[in-house]
Design an enzyme around this catalytic site. Structure first.
Site, PDB file in Angstrom:
ATOM      1  N   PHE A   1      57.518  14.627  35.053  1.00 21.98           N
ATOM      2  CA  PHE A   1      57.795  13.199  34.924  1.00 21.98           C
ATOM      3  C   PHE A   1      59.226  12.962  35.368  1.00 21.98           C
ATOM      4  O   PHE A   1      60.028  13.909  35.451  1.00 21.98           O
ATOM      5  CB  PHE A   1      57.612  12.770  33.456  1.00 21.98           C
ATOM      6  CG  PHE A   1      56.457  11.829  33.231  1.00 21.98           C
ATOM      7  CD1 PHE A   1      55.214  12.057  33.783  1.00 21.98           C
ATOM      8  CD2 PHE A   1      56.618  10.693  32.437  1.00 21.98           C
ATOM      9  CE1 PHE A   1      54.156  11.191  33.569  1.00 21.98           C
ATOM     10  CE2 PHE A   1      55.563   9.826  32.208  1.00 21.98           C
ATOM     11  CZ  PHE A   1      54.334  10.069  32.769  1.00 21.98           C
TER      12      PHE A   1
ATOM     13  N   ARG B   1      65.054   4.815  29.148  1.00 20.94           N
ATOM     14  CA  ARG B   1      64.101   5.739  28.532  1.00 20.94           C
ATOM     15  C   ARG B   1      63.430   6.601  29.587  1.00 20.94           C
ATOM     16  O   ARG B   1      63.047   6.103  30.640  1.00 20.94           O
ATOM     17  CB  ARG B   1      63.018   4.948  27.797  1.00 20.94           C
ATOM     18  CG  ARG B   1      61.881   5.809  27.303  1.00 20.94           C
ATOM     19  CD  ARG B   1      60.888   5.030  26.500  1.00 20.94           C
ATOM     20  NE  ARG B   1      60.007   4.197  27.280  1.00 20.94           N
ATOM     21  CZ  ARG B   1      58.874   4.613  27.862  1.00 20.94           C
ATOM     22  NH1 ARG B   1      58.506   5.880  27.784  1.00 20.94           N
ATOM     23  NH2 ARG B   1      58.114   3.774  28.540  1.00 20.94           N
TER      24      ARG B   1
ATOM     25  N   HIS C   1      59.124  -3.468  31.099  1.00 17.87           N
ATOM     26  CA  HIS C   1      58.195  -2.457  30.599  1.00 17.87           C
ATOM     27  C   HIS C   1      58.495  -2.006  29.172  1.00 17.87           C
ATOM     28  O   HIS C   1      57.600  -1.907  28.343  1.00 17.87           O
ATOM     29  CB  HIS C   1      58.274  -1.244  31.538  1.00 17.87           C
ATOM     30  CG  HIS C   1      57.379  -0.115  31.163  1.00 17.87           C
ATOM     31  ND1 HIS C   1      56.012  -0.268  31.046  1.00 17.87           N
ATOM     32  CD2 HIS C   1      57.637   1.194  30.887  1.00 17.87           C
ATOM     33  CE1 HIS C   1      55.479   0.899  30.721  1.00 17.87           C
ATOM     34  NE2 HIS C   1      56.444   1.798  30.599  1.00 17.87           N
TER      35      HIS C   1
HETATM   36  C1  LIG Z   1      51.288  -0.020  30.110  1.00 12.75           C
HETATM   37  C2  LIG Z   1      52.177   0.926  29.340  1.00 12.75           C
HETATM   38  C3  LIG Z   1      52.090   2.288  29.542  1.00 12.75           C
HETATM   39  C4  LIG Z   1      52.912   3.175  28.846  1.00 12.75           C
HETATM   40  N1  LIG Z   1      52.790   4.518  29.062  1.00 12.75           N
HETATM   41  C5  LIG Z   1      53.547   5.372  28.336  1.00 12.75           C
HETATM   42  C6  LIG Z   1      53.415   6.780  28.498  1.00 12.75           C
HETATM   43  O1  LIG Z   1      52.596   7.261  29.278  1.00 12.75           O
HETATM   44  N2  LIG Z   1      54.200   7.580  27.751  1.00 12.75           N
HETATM   45  C7  LIG Z   1      55.117   7.089  26.864  1.00 12.75           C
HETATM   46  O2  LIG Z   1      55.791   7.865  26.207  1.00 12.75           O
HETATM   47  N3  LIG Z   1      55.243   5.760  26.686  1.00 12.75           N
HETATM   48  C8  LIG Z   1      54.494   4.895  27.395  1.00 12.75           C
HETATM   49  N4  LIG Z   1      54.638   3.547  27.202  1.00 12.75           N
HETATM   50  C9  LIG Z   1      55.458   3.070  26.097  1.00 12.75           C
HETATM   51  C10 LIG Z   1      54.720   3.294  24.773  1.00 12.75           C
HETATM   52  O3  LIG Z   1      53.345   3.255  24.988  1.00 12.75           O
HETATM   53  C11 LIG Z   1      55.090   2.253  23.729  1.00 12.75           C
HETATM   54  O4  LIG Z   1      56.476   2.159  23.605  1.00 12.75           O
HETATM   55  C12 LIG Z   1      54.511   2.648  22.374  1.00 12.75           C
HETATM   56  O5  LIG Z   1      53.149   2.940  22.462  1.00 12.75           O
HETATM   57  C13 LIG Z   1      54.736   1.540  21.369  1.00 12.75           C
HETATM   58  O6  LIG Z   1      54.087   1.899  20.192  1.00 12.75           O
HETATM   59  P1  LIG Z   1      54.361   1.133  18.847  1.00 12.75           P
HETATM   60  O7  LIG Z   1      53.504   1.780  17.819  1.00 12.75           O
HETATM   61  O8  LIG Z   1      55.802   1.033  18.604  1.00 12.75           O
HETATM   62  O9  LIG Z   1      53.854  -0.367  19.135  1.00 12.75           O
HETATM   63  P2  LIG Z   1      52.423  -0.932  19.598  1.00 12.75           P
HETATM   64  O10 LIG Z   1      51.473   0.126  19.981  1.00 12.75           O
HETATM   65  O11 LIG Z   1      52.702  -2.021  20.566  1.00 12.75           O
HETATM   66  O12 LIG Z   1      51.861  -1.556  18.266  1.00 12.75           O
HETATM   67  C14 LIG Z   1      52.405  -2.713  17.704  1.00 12.75           C
HETATM   68  C15 LIG Z   1      51.581  -3.089  16.502  1.00 12.75           C
HETATM   69  O13 LIG Z   1      52.241  -4.133  15.805  1.00 12.75           O
HETATM   70  C16 LIG Z   1      51.319  -5.150  15.494  1.00 12.75           C
HETATM   71  N5  LIG Z   1      52.066  -6.410  15.379  1.00 12.75           N
HETATM   72  C17 LIG Z   1      52.990  -6.919  16.225  1.00 12.75           C
HETATM   73  N6  LIG Z   1      53.459  -8.090  15.745  1.00 12.75           N
HETATM   74  C18 LIG Z   1      52.823  -8.309  14.574  1.00 12.75           C
HETATM   75  C19 LIG Z   1      52.855  -9.337  13.590  1.00 12.75           C
HETATM   76  N7  LIG Z   1      53.646 -10.424  13.707  1.00 12.75           N
HETATM   77  N8  LIG Z   1      52.040  -9.244  12.519  1.00 12.75           N
HETATM   78  C20 LIG Z   1      51.223  -8.188  12.368  1.00 12.75           C
HETATM   79  N9  LIG Z   1      51.131  -7.185  13.251  1.00 12.75           N
HETATM   80  C21 LIG Z   1      51.933  -7.242  14.337  1.00 12.75           C
HETATM   81  C22 LIG Z   1      50.317  -5.121  16.618  1.00 12.75           C
HETATM   82  O14 LIG Z   1      49.103  -5.698  16.191  1.00 12.75           O
HETATM   83  C23 LIG Z   1      50.196  -3.613  16.837  1.00 12.75           C
HETATM   84  O15 LIG Z   1      49.279  -3.065  15.915  1.00 12.75           O
HETATM   85  C24 LIG Z   1      53.843   2.667  27.925  1.00 12.75           C
HETATM   86  C25 LIG Z   1      53.946   1.289  27.726  1.00 12.75           C
HETATM   87  C26 LIG Z   1      53.141   0.421  28.443  1.00 12.75           C
HETATM   88  C27 LIG Z   1      53.314  -1.053  28.240  1.00 12.75           C
END
Ligand SMILES: Cc1cc2nc3c(=O)[nH]c(=O)nc-3n(C[C@H](O)[C@H](O)[C@H](O)COP(=O)(O)OP(=O)(O)OC[C@H]3O[C@@H](n4cnc5c(N)ncnc54)[C@H](O)[C@@H]3O)c2cc1C
Length: 560
Positions: A116, A374, A339
């Site tokens: 990567f 990142r 992103h």
């Molecule tokens: C298209 C894409 C591809 C990616 N690919 C990679 C990769 O290959 N490798 C890597 O390391 N990273 C990757 N990333 C980054 C990584 O996936 C994310 O940073 C990470 O998954 C975020 O996880 P999280 O649990 O913090 O949030 P999320 O998975 O976004 O979860 C957020 C949660 O909060 C909840 N929520 C939000 N607001 C509220 C509210 N007001 N009330 C109640 N619930 C709420 C939502 O319902 C959800 O359940 C990628 C990002 C994107 C956009």
């Protein structure tokens, strides 16, 4: 008061679910709350993989991983947090595997690892190009297995503070309507990122930065908010992500003359340079007329059909469905898109914020392991490692905390506030303001930043915030009132945008995602090797600074 728990986790993506599992296993009464079904969380969209120094593809170790991460962060990452991430990552990945995560394999059956960007060794473990999908299913299975209650389709709107600590949340029940008070001894925010601040983004509609603003409104600081990462390969015109894994497998980036233009920007790393470097190179090619319709081309053809079908099946499908291009035969049009937010809620390495009882983990938090840029694969790892750590500490603290209750007065005041919004009959529709915000952020606070454009964006946001005061919600109903929740999300986004611009103007240098080629083209360690920290003073953002933690790697010039 509607319900009460030891630990409440708001957000059910990878970070939230991993935190809840840890708290449950420690013996806490824990619940999850999410505005969408857990498996629809945006973590499920992650494609390329998750970084851990397993050493399955070549010699590797956590120290090398940490060094790459520090360097990739343009030295703004906190090195104590980075060392924790890289040291604990391998065991965390094996735990996911033991829970059933089906990673792609090497010939001899070990977890395969792909190269990567800016990584000194192939260290990204992956499940084809659907890694996030696999992880989120596995974590949800563990939630179901433990019978951890989920407040599904509840929209968290306000955190509640009482007696100097966070005592829970007020959330709107999306299915039935009505505000519910959920008390908790400790609350973990895991609400993800805020890509929807921009018109061109890889982020889902749900990524509106809710948790960051909820914390900000209680006086908690946001850190490094100017650091929004632009991913270099987002599909034109939708912004759907084309994974970095495609470049990891050997794809080329070409300009309109068919030239691999990165040889002029990153002659050593080429397509595997870090994201900030490639995004700037692409934007320069496009701005100087060497793009095609505002894009450059990602060429996979030389990889051959067999490899594309085996390793990049989902990428091919996305290209065909959203751009009408089959990458086996034609290059894919791509451009930089918003992103990942490196900035977020200021936490320590246990996920604690400055408000007692409140934690943050995942993309909503800034610990900070990513600094100014990142590395691909490190975000998923952060959700798991720091989700686990936050869950452990939040349960530990909850055991030592007496029962807490959301005060009745907080519920009454908030219900009255919502009713005033719903009672308004005339005014502007939220989507107009939201569209204007996203378009202008893209223009004025994008890959390259100029002083005058950032100042202009500050004025635009101020005017949009004034218009927001008169916003009207036309749907007055209780059931799935998206009109109402989108209006509330817009309020969150506007305050975040304000914080970003204030921090961006203050950082008078170029570092990682914050590129000011016209006035401050160089990194300035003497004055700006420090984090921006923004709090809300009632009317607007207030800026301060915080030192970067350096353990063993002194800043050096980045080479590509
Ligand atoms: C298209 C894409 C591809 C990616 N690919 C990679 C990769 O290959 N490798 C890597 O390391 N990273 C990757 N990333 C980054 C990584 O996936 C994310 O940073 C990470 O998954 C975020 O996880 P999280 O649990 O913090 O949030 P999320 O998975 O976004 O979860 C957020 C949660 O909060 C909840 N929520 C939000 N607001 C509220 C509210 N007001 N009330 C109640 N619930 C709420 C939502 O319902 C959800 O359940 C990628 C990002 C994107 C956009």
């Amino acid at each position: 008061m509607d319900a009460s728990h030891d630990v409440l986790v708001i957000g059910a993506g990878c970070a939230g679910m991993r935190a809840a599992i840890e708290a449950f296993d420690a013996g806490a009464d824990v619940a999850l709350l999410s505005k969408i079904h857990p498996t629809r969380s945006h973590s499920g969209a992650a494609e390329g993989g998750i970084n851990a120094a397993l050493g399955n593809a070549s010699e590797d170790n956590p120290e090398l991983h940490a060094y790459d991460t520090v360097k990739g962060s343009d030295y703004l990452g906190d090195q104590d947090a980075i060392e924790i991430l890289c040291t604990e990552a391998p065991d965390d990945v094996y735990e996911l595997e033991n829970w059933g995560a089906v990673f792609s394999r090497t010939e001899d059956g070990r977890i395969a690892q792909r190269p990567f960007g800016a990584a000194g060794a192939p260290r990204t473990a992956y499940a084809a190009d659907i890694t996030g999908h696999v992880l989120i299913q596995v974590l949800y299975e563990q939630i179901v297995r433990r019978n951890i209650p989920v407040y599904e389709e509840y929209f968290a709107w306000k955190l509640v503070e009482d007696g100097g600590r966070c005592v829970g949340v007020l959330a709107w029940d999306l299915l039935h309507g009505g505000l519910k008070a959920i008390s908790a001894k400790t609350t973990i925010l895991a609400t993800g990122g805020a890509g929807r601040l921009y018109v061109g983004t890889t982020n889902a509609y749900a990524c509106t930065g809710d948790g960051m603003t909820m914390a900000l409104r209680l006086g908690v600081a946001l850190k490094d908010m100017e650091m929004m990462q632009f991913h270099p390969t987002t599909l034109a015109p939708t912004g759907v992500l084309i994974t970095e894994g495609s470049r990891g497998e050997g794809a080329f980036l070409l300009n309109k003359d068919g030239e691999r233009f990165l040889k002029r920007y990153a002659p050593n790393a080429m397509e595997l340079a870090s994201r900030d470097v490639i995004s700037r190179a692409e934007q320069t090619e496009i701005d100087e007329g060497r793009g095609i319709d505002g894009n450059v081309m990602l060429d996979l053809r030389h990889l051959g059909a067999a490899k594309i079908l085996e390793r990049l099946h989902g990428t091919r499908e996305l290209s065909m469905v959203f751009a009408g291009v089959d990458p086996i035969y034609d290059p894919i049009p791509v451009r930089p898109g918003a992103h990942y937010h490196m900035g977020g809620i200021d936490t320590d390495v246990l996920g604690r914020t400055s408000l007692e009882g409140l934690y943050a983990a995942g993309e909503v938090a800034c610990i900070s392991v990513h600094g100014a840029n990142r590395l691909g694969g490190n975000a998923l790892m952060e959700t798991i490692t720091f989700g686990r750590r936050a869950g452990a500490d939040a349960s530990d603290v909850a055991f030592r905390t007496p029962d807490t209750r959301v005060p009745e007065s907080a519920v009454r005041d908030s219900e009255a506030e919502l009713q005033r919004l719903l009672d308004r009959r005339d005014g502007e529709r939220p989507w107009r303001i939201r569209d204007e915000l996203a378009e202008t952020m893209h223009q004025n606070f994008g890959v390259f930043r100029r002083e005058d454009q950032m100042e202009e964006q500050g004025r635009i946001i101020e005017a949009l915030r004034e218009r927001y005061e008169r916003v009207v919600v036309e749907d007055k109903g209780d059931v799935f009132n998206n009109d109402l929740t989108q209006a509330l999300e817009l309020g969150f986004l506007l305050e975040l945008a304000d914080c970003m611009v204030v921090a961006g103007l203050a950082r008078k240098e170029s570092r990682g995602a914050h590129a000011r080629p016209y006035d401050y083209p160089d990194r300035d360690d003497e004055n700006f090797l420090r984090h921006t920290v923004v709090t809300w003073n009632g009317d607007g953002p207030e800026l301060d600074w915080k030192p970067v933690t350096i353990t063993k790697w002194q800043p050096a010039v980045r080479t590509y």
